[in-house]
Every structure is written in structure tokens, then in C-alpha cells.
Scaffold this active site. Structure first.
Site, PDB file in Angstrom:
ATOM      1  N   CYS A 122       0.882  -1.168   0.000  1.00 32.26           N
ATOM      2  CA  CYS A 122       0.000   0.000   0.000  1.00 32.26           C
ATOM      3  C   CYS A 122       0.919   1.218   0.000  1.00 32.26           C
ATOM      4  O   CYS A 122       2.125   1.100   0.176  1.00 32.26           O
ATOM      5  CB  CYS A 122      -0.843   0.035   1.259  1.00 32.26           C
ATOM      6  N   LYS A 171       9.148  -8.756 -16.901  1.00 27.03           N
ATOM      7  CA  LYS A 171       9.720  -8.850 -15.556  1.00 27.03           C
ATOM      8  C   LYS A 171       8.999  -9.927 -14.749  1.00 27.03           C
ATOM      9  O   LYS A 171       9.597 -10.616 -13.961  1.00 27.03           O
ATOM     10  CB  LYS A 171       9.613  -7.510 -14.828  1.00 27.03           C
TER      11      LYS A 171
HETATM   12  C1  AGP Z   1      15.755 -13.919 -14.825  1.00 24.61           C
HETATM   13  O1  AGP Z   1      16.726 -12.939 -15.136  1.00 24.61           O
HETATM   14  C2  AGP Z   1      14.503 -13.785 -15.669  1.00 24.61           C
HETATM   15  N1  AGP Z   1      13.954 -12.484 -15.519  1.00 24.61           N
HETATM   16  C3  AGP Z   1      13.510 -14.920 -15.442  1.00 24.61           C
HETATM   17  O2  AGP Z   1      14.185 -16.155 -15.645  1.00 24.61           O
HETATM   18  C4  AGP Z   1      12.866 -14.955 -14.032  1.00 24.61           C
HETATM   19  O3  AGP Z   1      13.847 -15.374 -13.086  1.00 24.61           O
HETATM   20  C5  AGP Z   1      11.722 -15.984 -14.044  1.00 24.61           C
HETATM   21  O4  AGP Z   1      10.747 -15.547 -14.955  1.00 24.61           O
HETATM   22  C6  AGP Z   1      11.077 -16.159 -12.668  1.00 24.61           C
HETATM   23  O5  AGP Z   1      10.486 -14.947 -12.266  1.00 24.61           O
HETATM   24  P1  AGP Z   1      10.096 -14.809 -10.709  1.00 24.61           P
HETATM   25  O6  AGP Z   1      11.375 -14.874  -9.933  1.00 24.61           O
HETATM   26  O7  AGP Z   1       9.411 -13.470 -10.580  1.00 24.61           O
HETATM   27  O8  AGP Z   1       9.183 -15.946 -10.358  1.00 24.61           O
END
Ligand code: AGP
Length: 604
Positions: free
Chosen positions: A2, A599
Site C-alpha cells: 500500500c 519482468k
Molecule cells: C531472470 O533474469 C529472468 N527475468 C527470469 O528467468 C525470471 O527469473 C523468471 O521468470 C522467474 O520470475 P520470478 O522470480 O518473478 O518468479
């Protein structure tokens, strides 16, 4: 998650608070609320569920602009669904005490039962309402003492604003782990905010408040208490550009996050380790010590799978627990072999990865015990698992995970040590690891100091299109992670394979156009690795070694501090992050937003 804002004192509070809400429009929220007060104690309160923009429109149309104080709050539902009843502020049963709250109270359920036993009633499903009724239960006509009594009872991760209708000119803030800053302007305005960026171009100086700080405001004069003793915090100039940019002076978020790692590691250890006593705070391992696990499975995607992978080596070698790591997509098609002493650890930076969540639900359907290790507080995976541990690496913006790789990897080592302590650990080895962990932030700074040297290596590597990452033992997950990071942002082909496999197939693949990056620290595998180094050099192939002592010639080398086997992986990981970053930067790639990647992968 929040956000709380408080403003007084000279301008039109409604316009300022609405602007803050609009600045956070892109952030996670599901309801918002605003309360304003003019100098005649005339107040106005409005709230919206789901659409902050509707609230902003409603407020902008208000004719009365005499309000000069106010609070704006956006809520991300954690305890209790998105309804008006659950929107802040919450009042105590007698209506005299009100509270606005950020983040969570972990022990609210037990406290709520005790309050109900004491004839308190609740109109919402929130954990926040527990705090405000505790304030009523412990009220002794001194707001500060009352807040102190309640703070001793509730369990962490919050920022709280307490107001009391019997003391209209007083206000108390309590901060623990949830960000909170105090700021002021040259026009005698005062601000509190859980988001520094929202104050850009309003404030002229600010005070970053620390964990456990309590701020007591009376008629806009404030005192800061640390451990309930009046203290001072540094007043810093509010650097508008730097905060607005929020990358500070780094070219990319990824580079900023690589450099944040010494601090994020300190933060994740701060509340879990007492280095003076060489002890681990068991309460921060959330009941992990109550079970005797005979099997631990880590489940994750991408980089976080490498965190789990490295963690299983420590669980096997230190805690002597059968442990292995699984990528969600392979694991969900296998039998889980769940037993009462098995534990599944779900790792995720965002805590919202649909693939990992899916497998979590499948394990829960089979009554498997689950632990979440996540970076984003109160994210879905944290809420869905039986227990959770927060990484505390701070917000990670760069798509390529860096601090959200090394920081949880340290947490997994602490967890292994915690479980090992319950299973005939070797005290001398335990103490050696604890000593080296205490030095880890400075070791990483030593690696970071080589960034320019690593960039010069990256310039040489631009001539190549294929790369081999070699490793043994603890370095396996690191070489795999360094190869993933390399591919993710340079878009060049690389692969990681066991050094022991060289003569079985890799030697057919490597040639003078296929440089090898070899993690070669002075660990238990060092002698065997040296023989592999000779095999590569005998063929005059290109090799970059990451090591802590130079015994041979190599085409390129990155030197890391000498330490112990359990600590080397964190250092070779940071070296690999910098190498990938500099190659990608020299290729002019979009490092913070690599092509085709997001991301957080919140769809299956
Ligand atoms: C890592 O550099 C990537 N962005 C990707 O492998 C990421 O680690 C994966 O999608 C898992 O995401 P999370 O840690 O948010 O679950």
C-alpha cells in the site's frame, strides 16, 4: 503493498493528494481513500474501490479548497477482499482511534481471537483493524506509551499512522521494514510518504526513517524515537532529478541492482543473523525448525530455479537432507512423492509467476507442506504458501534478475545452516561459514571494483558469437545462471556444462571461436578443474577464468577474493553478472527490457 501519504500545511491539500494518487496510478492497488481537514477541523473523507482515477475525478471537482491537511492511502488487498468495509482508515470500537497501515501484521489472527475474547467486534476482515483495537485496549491517555505497548505485541513488516480524536493535533508513525520518509519544503509544508519518488518536486529535504523508528508529531513539531529514546536522523537534500530518474547515476536499473547487492545481502541477514553470537534468529525462519524434513524440493522458473539449485547443494552437503530442484514445467508432470516430512520451497522474485503458482496449487492439493521465498512482500506466492520468508532485496526493475538471484541464494544458505544446526552440525564449519558470511558484502564490493577491468574483457569478447560456461560442484548453478544472464541480455549463444563432461563431448564443440568462461575458485574441485584448464589451453582455445589465485596463464581472468567453498558461488555470480552486462551494453542492447521478455510472467 500500500502507499500512505500525509500532507500539511499551507497549500490545497486535495490537489496535492490527488496528484500523488495519480502518480501511483500505474502501481498495484485496488482501493484508495483520502481524508482532509481544514484549519477549522472541518473534515472530508472519500474512498474508491478499484478505480483510483474515479476518486481523483471526484476530488478534483470539489469546490471547497480550504483543506490544508490530509492523508491519501492506496490499498493492495492482503487480508480481506476489495470492499469498502476493508478500505482504510479503520477505527477502534469506540471510534476514537483511527489507523492507516502499510504491509502486514503476521500474527493478526491470534491477536484478533484474543480481542474477540475481550468483547471487541470487527467490521472488516483486515489485519489493520486488529492494530487499532489493540490501541484501544492498551490506551492509557498517552499516545506514545500506548503505541509502544502495541508495538511490542504485533509482528513486523508495517508502516502505521495513528491518529486519535481526543488528541487532534497529535499523530504517531511507526516504521518497520515498510519504507517511510519524512520530508518538508521551504514553504513549511510537512510530508510523510512510503514512496520517496511521489514527493519529487514537492519536498526540499527529507529524512529516511529506519526500522523500528517511531515518529511523534504534535502541532507539526516532530520527535523521532529509536528504541523509544529520542534520536536524530540525517536530514538530506531532496535531489529531485536523481529520485525522479530513480536509476540514480547508473546507466541501467540492472547495473544499479548489481551494485545494490552488498546492501541487500546485509538487509536479508540483518534480522536473521546475530554475528556476534554466531546465532540465527529462529523466529525469522517461521517454524521451519519445528519439523524434521527428510525431503526438500525447490520449485521455480528461470533464475530462481538456479537459486533453488544452489540451495539444494547446501541442504545436501550441510543439513544432510535429501534435496533437489525442479523447473515447474518438468515437475508438474512428475509424481510428487509427498510425505508428512517433505517440504516444497517455491522461489520467486515477483511472487506472481503463474507457472510457479500453478505447481504450488498442485502440491497443496496433495497436502504437501509449502514454504515461499519471495522478494515482493505479500505477493500471491507468499500468500498461498503455508509459510514464507521475504528476501528483502528491494524492488527489482531490470528484467534480468541480479540482486534477486544472489540475495535469496544467501537466504537459502542461512536456511540450510538453520536446519543443519538441528542435525548434528560440525561447529567449526558452521562458525567458518558465519565468519565468511559476515565478510560477504565487502567481498562482493571487491568484485564490483573490477567492473572496468571486466568491461575490457567484454570488449575482447565482442568478436565471438558462442560461449561455453564451465563449472563443477557448487559452481554448477552459478555457471548455469551466468549463462542464462549472458543469453538474456546479449542475445548471444552460450551454454553451461560440467567440466567433467569435456572429454565426453564438449571437446568436439569448443574451438578457437568458442571461448570458455571457467569458474575456477580454489574450492574442493580446484585440482580437477586445473586439468580441464590444461585440456583447453593445450588446444590453444580461448579461456576466461574467474578465480581467486593466479597459477596459470589465461587469455582473460577475473580475480575474486579468497574465501570458502560455500561463499565462492556468490562472488562468481556477481562477476558473471558484470560480464554479461558489459557485453550487452557494448552491443547497445536494451538491457533493462530484453526483447520478448517480461519482468514477471503472470500468464501460463
Ligand atoms: C531472470 O533474469 C529472468 N527475468 C527470469 O528467468 C525470471 O527469473 C523468471 O521468470 C522467474 O520470475 P520470478 O522470480 O518473478 O518468479
Amino acid at each position: 503493498m500500500c502507499w500512505i501519504f500525509w500532507y500539511s500545511w499551507s497549500k490545497d491539500a486535495i490537489s496535492i493528494l490527488v496528484h500523488w494518487l495519480e502518480r501511483l496510478e500505474y502501481r498495484w492497488y485496488d482501493s484508495a481513500w483520502i481524508y482532509v481537514n481544514n484549519w477549522k477541523d472541518k473534515t472530508f473523507r472519500a474512498r474508491s474501490v478499484w478505480k483510483v482515477s474515479e476518486l481523483a475525478t471526484k476530488l478534483q471537482s470539489m469546490k471547497d479548497r480550504t483543506y490544508i491537511k490530509g492523508i491519501a492511502h492506496t490499498r493492495w488487498a492482503t487480508h480481506g477482499w476489495v470492499t469498502e468495509e476493508n478500505t482504510h482508515p479503520h477505527q477502534s470500537n469506540n471510534g476514537k482511534r483511527s489507523i492507516v497501515h502499510n504491509w502486514i501484521i503476521e500474527n493478526y489472527s491470534k491477536l484478533k481471537k484474543e480481542l474477540i475474547w475481550n468483547w471487541f467486534t470487527f467490521s472488516s476482515e483486515t489485519d489493520t483493524e486488529v492494530i487499532v483495537n489493540l490501541l484501544e485496549k492498551h490506551f492509557n491517555w498517552d499516545m506514545l506509551e500506548t503505541a509502544q505497548s502495541v508495538q511490542k505485541i504485533i509482528r513486523w513488516a508495517y508502516a502505521v499512522l495513528i491518529v486519535n480524536s481526543e488528541f487532534p493535533d497529535e499523530m504517531i508513525w511507526i516504521r518497520l521494514w515498510s519504507p517511510l520518509i519524512y520530508a518538508s519544503s521551504k514553504q513549511w509544508e510537512h510530508f510523510f510518504s512510503s514512496d520517496a519518488q511521489a514527493l519529487a518536486w514537492y519536498a526540499d529535504n527529507m529524512v529516511y526513517l529506519e526500522d523500528w523508528d517511531v515518529i511523534h508529531i504534535v502541532n507539526d513539531e516532530y520527535n523521532i524515537y529509536a528504541n523509544w529514546e529520542v534520536t536524530k536522523r540525517n536530514i538530506e537534500d531532496f535531489d529531485q532529478e536523481a529520485l525522479e530518474a530513480s536509476k540514480w547515476d547508473y546507466k541501467h536499473f540492472m547495473l544499479k541492482e548489481i551494485y545494490e547487492q552488498p546492501n541487500t545481502i546485509k538487509r536479508t541477514m540483518k534480522w536473521r543473523v546475530n554475528f556476534d553470537a554466531m546465532s540465527l534468529h529462529s523466529e525469522t525462519f517461521h517454524g521451519m525448525g519445528n519439523e524434521d524434513y527428510n525431503k526438500i524440493v525447490t520449485v521455480a522458473c528461470g533464475t530462481m530455479n538456479h537459486v533453488g539449485w544452489l540451495g539444494t547443494y547446501r541442504l545436501q552437503n550441510l543439513a544432510k537432507i535429501s534435496a533437489y530442484s525442479e523447473i515447474w514445467s518438468e515437475y508438474e508432470n512428475k509424481p510428487f512423492f509427498i510425505n508428512p516430512q517433505s517440504l516444497h520451497i517455491f522461489l520467486s522474485q515477483s511472487g506472481e509467476t503463474a507457472d510457479t503458482l500453478e505447481t504450488l496449487k498442485m502440491v497443496k492439493e496433495q497436502w504437501g507442506k509449502t514454504l515461499g521465498i519471495v522478494n515482493v512482500v505479500w505477493s500471491s506466492i507468499a500468500r498461498e504458501t503455508d509459510d514464507w520468508m521475504y528476501v528483502r532485496a528491494g524492488t527489482e526493475i531490470g528484467v534480468a534478475s541480479t540482486k534477486a538471484f544472489v540475495t535469496p541464494s544467501v537466504l537459502m544458505l542461512l536456511l540450510s545452516l538453520f536446519l543443519w544446526k538441528r542435525r548434528w552440525m560440525r561447529l567449526s564449519k558452521y562458525q567458518q561459514i558465519m565468519r565468511e558470511l559476515q565478510h560477504l558484502p565487502s567481498y562482493i564490493e571487491t568484485v564490483l571494483d573490477q567492473s572496468d577491468h571486466i568491461r575490457s574483457i567484454a570488449m575482447d569478447l565482442l568478436w565471438y558469437k558462442d560461449f561455453f560456461f564451465l563449472w563443477r560442484w557448487y559452481q554448477y548453478p552459478i555457471a548455469a545462471e551466468n549463462s542464462l544472464k549472458f543469453k538474456e541480455i546479449t542475445y548471444l549463444h552460450s551454454e553451461a556444462y560440467a567440466a567433467g563432461e569435456l572429454k565426453h563431448w564438449s571437446l568436439a564443440l569448443i574451438d578457437e571461436n568458442f571461448p570458455t568462461i571457467f569458474n575456477l575458485p580454489h574450492d574442493e574441485m580446484y585440482e580437477q578443474n586445473l586439468s580441464n584448464l590444461q585440456e583447453i589451453k593445450a588446444r590453444k582455445w580461448k579461456i576466461c577464468v574467474i578465480w581467486d589465485r593466479r597459477v596459470e596463464d589465461a587469455d582473460w581472468q577475473i580475480t575474486i577474493p579468497e574465501t570458502i567453498d560455500e561463499i565462492y558461488p556468490f562472488l562468481t555470480a556477481v562477476a558473471g553478472q558484470l560480464l554479461a552486462y558489459h557485453v550487452a551494453d557494448l552491443l547497445w542492447n536494451d538491457i533493462d527490457k530484453p526483447r520478448n521478455l517480461a519482468k514477471s510472467v503472470t500468464v501460463k
